[in-house]
Motif scaffolding. Structure first.
Motif, PDB file in Angstrom:
ATOM      1  N   GLN A  17       0.823  -1.201   0.000  1.00  0.00           N
ATOM      2  CA  GLN A  17       0.000   0.000   0.000  1.00  0.00           C
ATOM      3  C   GLN A  17       0.861   1.257   0.000  1.00  0.00           C
ATOM      4  N   ASN A  18       0.440   2.266  -0.761  1.00  0.00           N
ATOM      5  CA  ASN A  18       1.058   3.589  -0.719  1.00  0.00           C
ATOM      6  C   ASN A  18       0.265   4.446   0.263  1.00  0.00           C
ATOM      7  N   GLU A  19       0.717   4.467   1.513  1.00  0.00           N
ATOM      8  CA  GLU A  19      -0.005   5.170   2.558  1.00  0.00           C
ATOM      9  C   GLU A  19       0.419   6.635   2.608  1.00  0.00           C
ATOM     10  N   LEU A  20      -0.581   7.513   2.628  1.00  0.00           N
ATOM     11  CA  LEU A  20      -0.332   8.949   2.678  1.00  0.00           C
ATOM     12  C   LEU A  20       0.006   9.361   4.111  1.00  0.00           C
ATOM     13  N   GLN A  21       1.121  10.064   4.280  1.00  0.00           N
ATOM     14  CA  GLN A  21       1.573  10.504   5.590  1.00  0.00           C
ATOM     15  C   GLN A  21       1.074  11.915   5.891  1.00  0.00           C
ATOM     16  N   ILE A  22       1.310  12.365   7.117  1.00  0.00           N
ATOM     17  CA  ILE A  22       0.840  13.685   7.543  1.00  0.00           C
ATOM     18  C   ILE A  22       1.437  14.798   6.686  1.00  0.00           C
ATOM     19  N   ASP A  23       2.697  14.627   6.274  1.00  0.00           N
ATOM     20  CA  ASP A  23       3.363  15.654   5.463  1.00  0.00           C
ATOM     21  C   ASP A  23       3.067  15.495   3.975  1.00  0.00           C
ATOM     22  N   ASN A  24       2.033  14.716   3.623  1.00  0.00           N
ATOM     23  CA  ASN A  24       1.595  14.476   2.245  1.00  0.00           C
ATOM     24  C   ASN A  24       2.560  13.610   1.439  1.00  0.00           C
ATOM     25  N   SER A  25       3.564  13.059   2.075  1.00  0.00           N
ATOM     26  CA  SER A  25       4.427  12.096   1.398  1.00  0.00           C
ATOM     27  C   SER A  25       3.773  10.717   1.470  1.00  0.00           C
ATOM     28  N   GLU A  26       4.259   9.799   0.634  1.00  0.00           N
ATOM     29  CA  GLU A  26       3.726   8.449   0.609  1.00  0.00           C
ATOM     30  C   GLU A  26       4.755   7.474   1.136  1.00  0.00           C
ATOM     31  N   ASN A  27       4.280   6.520   1.920  1.00  0.00           N
ATOM     32  CA  ASN A  27       5.142   5.503   2.503  1.00  0.00           C
ATOM     33  C   ASN A  27       4.639   4.130   2.075  1.00  0.00           C
TER      34      ASN A  27
END
Length: 356
Positions: free
Chosen positions: A299-309
């Protein structure tokens, strides 16, 4: 606190049903069965060939040589939810076979506190009752060889029963279609189309019970929801090959591509469809002991800073087979490596040839 939490989740799930038909339901049918498959991150659609093929790909049922029985038990969310599975399969002749399977995913003994406070405002713990929420999936499977060498097909007919205490019940029906093909150089290819007609669920509600819930959750302005859901089709495409080393050692490598016809956070996602790969390995010694590992649910999870993890779901497994009895263990979860609690999954497979 755990029972209160699941009571709240059950009510929210019930009351948040949209006024129009929802396209997501019956997710419990996607968890998977057989610890051997779970240890390989469910990457088995191309090579499954036993009683559990009724779930993974009914085309694999044609590989049965005798009747088989399978059982599985696992617990999720720190043993709050239980997942149980039983299946039986039998060959009809040298070209076809059938199977029956039953899945139950449920949370039992949830505290119903909607009557905790009486009409005078007094707290009376004797007014607390318990209920269960449970999902059942009954599947009839049929597999048959086609005239083309190495090619087989299978069909599943599913009946879904979902129960939330005395508040609501539903019935659902759906169909799956599977294909398997083995090439001359021992590569195996599998396709499994789930819910090809969309699986339809029809809900029935107890209006009096719902009115009690709505009064207990003040300010939510809840109304009795409409009574239909559908499960949109999904596609699994897989390939695998088994390598033999020095007669005693084997390595099974498998890759599955899980396709949903929607845009989401999967590793590959477009407006038409999303693709999520699953990789599985099984190392065997003399067809007696097996070590398994896998990775899936990328999964490409969206982080708080709008980056993807990028996250994924790893799994490990161990199996032992002797004289028609196979016991398997898997260490896995139903989320990714950082969120969900891991579960210990055990399954048993019995080949009736042991009695002959």
């Amino acid at each position: 606190m755990k029972t209160y939490l699941f009571f709240a989740l059950a009510l929210v799930s019930l009351l948040s049903t949209a006024q129009t038909t929802r396209k997501y339901s019956n997710e419990f049918m996607n968890i998977g069965v057989d610890a051997a498959a779970l240890g390989m991150s469910n990457a088995v659609v191309s090579h499954t060939g036993d009683v559990n093929s009724g779930y993974w790909n009914p085309a694999g049922l044609v590989n049965l040589e005798d009747n088989q029985l399978a059982l599985l038990h696992s617990s999720y969310f720190a043993n709050i939810a239980s997942y149980n599975y039983a299946a039986f399969a039998m060959p009809l002749d040298d070209r076809s076979a059938i199977a029956f399977s039953l899945i139950r995913f449920g949370v039992d003994d949830i505290l119903d506190t909607t009557q905790l406070i009486d009409d005078q405002g007094n707290i009376n713990y004797d007014r607390i009752s318990k209920f269960s929420t449970a999902d059942y999936g009954l599947t009839f499977s049929y597999g048959r060889n086609l005239p083309i060498p190495g090619l087989s097909y299978g069909v599943n007919a599913k009946v879904i029963r979902r129960i939330i205490g005395d508040f609501a019940t539903s019935w659902g029906f759906g169909l799956d279609l599977g294909l398997q093909f083995e090439t001359k150089n021992d590569w195996k290819i599998g396709i499994m189309a789930r819910d090809i007609t969309t699986t339809f669920n029809a809900w029935a509600f107890d209006d009096d019970k719902l009115a009690t819930i709505q009064n207990a959750i003040e300010g939510q302005n809840q109304t009795v929801p409409e009574s239909s859901e559908i499960t949109i089709p999904k596609l699994q495409i897989g390939m695998s090959k088994k390598f033999i080393f020095h007669y005693d050692y084997s390595l099974l490598a498998s890759l599955d591509l899980n396709v949903r016809f929607e845009e989401n956070n999967d590793l590959i996602s477009t407006s038409f469809a999303s693709i999520n790969p699953a990789l599985g390995l099984e190392f065997g010694y003399t067809d007696l002991v097996f070590l398994r590992a896998g990775a899936g649910n990328f999964q490409n999870e969206l982080q708080i800073d709008n980056s993807e993890n990028l996250t994924f779901q790893p799994s490990l497994g161990l199996g032992f087979k002797y004289n028609g009895i196979q016991i398997d263990y898997a260490f896995t979860d139903i989320g990714d490596q950082s969120v969900a609690l891991y579960s210990n999954v055990f399954s048993l497979k019995l080949d009736f040839s042991i009695f002959r």
